[in-house]
Write an enzyme that holds these catalytic residues in place. Structure first.
Site, PDB file in Angstrom:
ATOM      1  N   ILE A   1      -9.291   9.741  -2.556  1.00 10.16           N
ATOM      2  CA  ILE A   1      -9.479   9.353  -1.163  1.00 10.16           C
ATOM      3  C   ILE A   1      -8.914  10.463  -0.279  1.00 10.16           C
ATOM      4  O   ILE A   1      -7.789  10.938  -0.519  1.00 10.16           O
ATOM      5  CB  ILE A   1      -8.733   8.023  -0.840  1.00 10.16           C
ATOM      6  CG1 ILE A   1      -9.036   6.952  -1.893  1.00 10.16           C
ATOM      7  CG2 ILE A   1      -9.105   7.545   0.570  1.00 10.16           C
ATOM      8  CD1 ILE A   1     -10.467   6.518  -1.997  1.00 10.16           C
TER       9      ILE A   1
ATOM     10  N   ASN B   1       0.799  -1.228   0.000  1.00  6.45           N
ATOM     11  CA  ASN B   1       0.000   0.000   0.000  1.00  6.45           C
ATOM     12  C   ASN B   1       0.833   1.280   0.000  1.00  6.45           C
ATOM     13  O   ASN B   1       0.369   2.323  -0.452  1.00  6.45           O
ATOM     14  CB  ASN B   1      -0.926  -0.048   1.238  1.00  6.45           C
ATOM     15  CG  ASN B   1      -1.491   1.304   1.586  1.00  6.45           C
ATOM     16  OD1 ASN B   1      -2.444   1.766   0.960  1.00  6.45           O
ATOM     17  ND2 ASN B   1      -0.900   1.972   2.569  1.00  6.45           N
TER      18      ASN B   1
ATOM     19  N   LYS C   1       2.033   3.608 -11.285  1.00  4.48           N
ATOM     20  CA  LYS C   1       0.784   2.909 -10.960  1.00  4.48           C
ATOM     21  C   LYS C   1       0.343   1.998 -12.116  1.00  4.48           C
ATOM     22  O   LYS C   1      -0.285   0.955 -11.879  1.00  4.48           O
ATOM     23  CB  LYS C   1      -0.309   3.919 -10.597  1.00  4.48           C
ATOM     24  CG  LYS C   1      -0.024   4.657  -9.282  1.00  4.48           C
ATOM     25  CD  LYS C   1       0.125   3.706  -8.101  1.00  4.48           C
ATOM     26  CE  LYS C   1       0.155   4.406  -6.767  1.00  4.48           C
ATOM     27  NZ  LYS C   1       0.310   3.469  -5.640  1.00  4.48           N
TER      28      LYS C   1
ATOM     29  N   TYR D   1       3.959   9.330 -11.533  1.00 11.26           N
ATOM     30  CA  TYR D   1       2.970   8.604 -10.716  1.00 11.26           C
ATOM     31  C   TYR D   1       2.141   7.680 -11.616  1.00 11.26           C
ATOM     32  O   TYR D   1       1.900   6.519 -11.285  1.00 11.26           O
ATOM     33  CB  TYR D   1       2.085   9.613  -9.993  1.00 11.26           C
ATOM     34  CG  TYR D   1       1.138   9.014  -8.971  1.00 11.26           C
ATOM     35  CD1 TYR D   1       1.601   8.526  -7.750  1.00 11.26           C
ATOM     36  CD2 TYR D   1      -0.237   8.954  -9.211  1.00 11.26           C
ATOM     37  CE1 TYR D   1       0.726   7.991  -6.804  1.00 11.26           C
ATOM     38  CE2 TYR D   1      -1.113   8.420  -8.265  1.00 11.26           C
ATOM     39  CZ  TYR D   1      -0.625   7.940  -7.068  1.00 11.26           C
ATOM     40  OH  TYR D   1      -1.492   7.413  -6.135  1.00 11.26           O
TER      41      TYR D   1
ATOM     42  N   THR E   1      -6.927  11.604   2.102  1.00  6.39           N
ATOM     43  CA  THR E   1      -5.759  11.285   2.935  1.00  6.39           C
ATOM     44  C   THR E   1      -4.692  12.340   2.642  1.00  6.39           C
ATOM     45  O   THR E   1      -4.797  13.064   1.639  1.00  6.39           O
ATOM     46  CB  THR E   1      -5.170   9.908   2.572  1.00  6.39           C
ATOM     47  OG1 THR E   1      -4.630   9.987   1.248  1.00  6.39           O
ATOM     48  CG2 THR E   1      -6.211   8.798   2.645  1.00  6.39           C
TER      49      THR E   1
HETATM   50  N1  LIG Z   1      -5.390   9.234  -1.597  1.00  4.02           N
HETATM   51  C1  LIG Z   1      -5.737   9.044  -2.858  1.00  4.02           C
HETATM   52  O1  LIG Z   1      -6.520   9.811  -3.419  1.00  4.02           O
HETATM   53  C2  LIG Z   1      -5.166   7.874  -3.624  1.00  4.02           C
HETATM   54  C3  LIG Z   1      -5.706   7.597  -4.885  1.00  4.02           C
HETATM   55  C4  LIG Z   1      -5.217   6.518  -5.595  1.00  4.02           C
HETATM   56  C5  LIG Z   1      -4.218   5.722  -5.071  1.00  4.02           C
HETATM   57  N2  LIG Z   1      -3.698   6.030  -3.842  1.00  4.02           N
HETATM   58  C6  LIG Z   1      -2.664   5.142  -3.328  1.00  4.02           C
HETATM   59  O2  LIG Z   1      -3.083   4.597  -2.096  1.00  4.02           O
HETATM   60  C7  LIG Z   1      -1.945   4.231  -1.314  1.00  4.02           C
HETATM   61  C8  LIG Z   1      -2.103   4.745   0.105  1.00  4.02           C
HETATM   62  O3  LIG Z   1      -2.065   6.149   0.106  1.00  4.02           O
HETATM   63  P1  LIG Z   1      -2.941   7.045   1.112  1.00  4.02           P
HETATM   64  O4  LIG Z   1      -3.966   7.701   0.304  1.00  4.02           O
HETATM   65  O5  LIG Z   1      -3.348   6.247   2.275  1.00  4.02           O
HETATM   66  O6  LIG Z   1      -1.866   8.152   1.501  1.00  4.02           O
HETATM   67  P2  LIG Z   1      -1.175   8.564   2.886  1.00  4.02           P
HETATM   68  O7  LIG Z   1      -0.246   9.658   2.546  1.00  4.02           O
HETATM   69  O8  LIG Z   1      -2.223   8.791   3.926  1.00  4.02           O
HETATM   70  O9  LIG Z   1      -0.362   7.250   3.306  1.00  4.02           O
HETATM   71  C9  LIG Z   1       0.782   6.820   2.641  1.00  4.02           C
HETATM   72  C10 LIG Z   1       1.686   6.141   3.657  1.00  4.02           C
HETATM   73  O10 LIG Z   1       2.815   5.605   2.951  1.00  4.02           O
HETATM   74  C11 LIG Z   1       3.969   5.911   3.699  1.00  4.02           C
HETATM   75  N3  LIG Z   1       5.132   5.930   2.829  1.00  4.02           N
HETATM   76  C12 LIG Z   1       5.491   6.873   1.927  1.00  4.02           C
HETATM   77  N4  LIG Z   1       6.667   6.560   1.367  1.00  4.02           N
HETATM   78  C13 LIG Z   1       7.045   5.381   1.920  1.00  4.02           C
HETATM   79  C14 LIG Z   1       8.174   4.545   1.769  1.00  4.02           C
HETATM   80  N5  LIG Z   1       9.155   4.882   0.932  1.00  4.02           N
HETATM   81  N6  LIG Z   1       8.228   3.416   2.492  1.00  4.02           N
HETATM   82  C15 LIG Z   1       7.245   3.092   3.376  1.00  4.02           C
HETATM   83  N7  LIG Z   1       6.180   3.856   3.574  1.00  4.02           N
HETATM   84  C16 LIG Z   1       6.073   4.987   2.856  1.00  4.02           C
HETATM   85  C17 LIG Z   1       3.699   7.270   4.336  1.00  4.02           C
HETATM   86  O11 LIG Z   1       4.556   7.518   5.430  1.00  4.02           O
HETATM   87  C18 LIG Z   1       2.237   7.110   4.715  1.00  4.02           C
HETATM   88  O12 LIG Z   1       2.112   6.548   5.996  1.00  4.02           O
HETATM   89  C19 LIG Z   1      -0.734   4.795  -2.063  1.00  4.02           C
HETATM   90  O13 LIG Z   1      -0.120   3.756  -2.797  1.00  4.02           O
HETATM   91  C20 LIG Z   1      -1.346   5.793  -3.002  1.00  4.02           C
HETATM   92  O14 LIG Z   1      -0.555   6.022  -4.140  1.00  4.02           O
HETATM   93  C21 LIG Z   1      -4.144   7.082  -3.117  1.00  4.02           C
END
Ligand SMILES: NC(=O)c1ccc[n+]([C@@H]2O[C@H](COP(=O)([O-])OP(=O)(O)OC[C@H]3O[C@@H](n4cnc5c(N)ncnc54)[C@H](O)[C@@H]3O)[C@@H](O)[C@H]2O)c1
Length: 260
Positions: free
Chosen positions: A200, A90, A171, A167, A202
């Site tokens: 999402i 994740n 992905k 990005y 976050t």
């Molecule tokens: N939030 C959105 O809108 C969205 C949309 C599509 C996909 N995503 C994907 O969902 C996943 C989760 O993201 P989220 O929305 O919960 O964001 P978030 O920023 O709340 O959480 C991401 C977490 O990943 C950790 N992280 C970052 N770099 C890291 C590394 N090198 N090693 C270990 N941990 C690391 C951060 O410290 C954080 O705790 C990600 O892969 C993101 O790309 C998010």
């Protein structure tokens, strides 16, 4: 019976957002959880919260782009909890421009994209997924199977307001790799599926100005941003036996955004 009774899950990026929501949900369904994150403060916070709630949990300080640290996180799962059943890849990052493009600091269309942003984005989002699989799969073999959940994004399916070439490429790679992992490891009873989250709420998707929040809502047929729990529920489905005949599949969870 709880859906993840006697299961051990390693969730990367579990210190925040979707990973933290999944850690809570998986633990409430009986899983022992390794919370892996590069952020020591938030990672420990979530781990302590799980332990206080009566769950079995451990924190692994882990930058998913670093092979040694990923290997150590996997080792922690098997040493502390005796096995590894679920790997939730994740962790991710996005150098979002949000109308504020800065060379060398934000993702961008290729002509404007600096190599440092490309490299870090690919290293964390794509290489991190590969490293997780590299070290987790041998552990899953020892227990006769397992589950890998990869995280792509609607950015790999549809161009949004700003092009983020790094990005998007990372992905897209995660999605494609999900299928090779699924097919190659199916005979070993290791399933691999991919979630495509929409917008999402976050830290990754911020900063949340009123204008931005409303603009995104306007593009989502269900009329709201997703919450981390919306994705965690899909992850639980994929981690559990409820999805025992599903592998190599893509699950878009986006409030209808990509259907428009
Ligand atoms: N939030 C959105 O809108 C969205 C949309 C599509 C996909 N995503 C994907 O969902 C996943 C989760 O993201 P989220 O929305 O919960 O964001 P978030 O920023 O709340 O959480 C991401 C977490 O990943 C950790 N992280 C970052 N770099 C890291 C590394 N090198 N090693 C270990 N941990 C690391 C951060 O410290 C954080 O705790 C990600 O892969 C993101 O790309 C998010």
């Amino acid at each position: 019976m709880a859906k993840l009774e006697n299961q051990v899950a390693l969730i990367t990026g579990a210190g925040s957002g979707q990973g933290a929501a999944a850690a809570r949900l998986f633990a409430s369904e009986g899983a022992s959880v390794v919370v892996a994150d590069v952020n020591i403060e938030t990672g420990k916070e979530v781990t302590n919260e799980l332990i206080k709630s009566g769950a079995a949990a451990a924190f692994a300080l882990c930058d998913v782009s670093d092979a040694t640290q990923v290997q150590a996180a996997v080792q922690l799962a098997s040493e502390k909890f005796g096995r590894l059943d679920v790997l939730y890849n994740n962790a991710g990052l996005w150098f979002s421009a949000q109308g504020n493009y800065r060379p060398g600091f934000t993702d961008a269309p290729s002509p404007l994209l600096e190599e440092n942003i490309w490299d870090r984005t690919i290293d964390v989002n794509l290489k991190g997924t590969y490293l997780g699989c590299k070290y987790a799969i041998p552990e899953m073999r020892k227990v006769g199977g397992g589950v890998i959940i990869n995280v792509s994004s609607i950015a790999a399916l549809r161009v949004g307001s700003g092009a983020s070439d790094a990005y998007t490429a990372a992905k897209g790679g995660v999605a494609a790799m999900t299928r090779t992992l699924a097919v190659f490891h199916a005979p070993e009873k290791i399933r691999c599926n991919c979630i495509f989250p929409g917008a999402i709420m976050t830290p990754l998707a911020g900063p949340f100005t009123d204008e931005y929040v409303r603009a995104v809502e306007g593009h989502v047929p269900l009329g709201r941003w997703g919450q981390p729990e919306d994705i965690a529920k899909m992850a639980l489905f994929l981690a559990s036996d409820d999805s025992s005949w599903i592998t190599g599949a893509f699950f878009v969870v986006d409030g209808g955004y990509t259907a428009v």
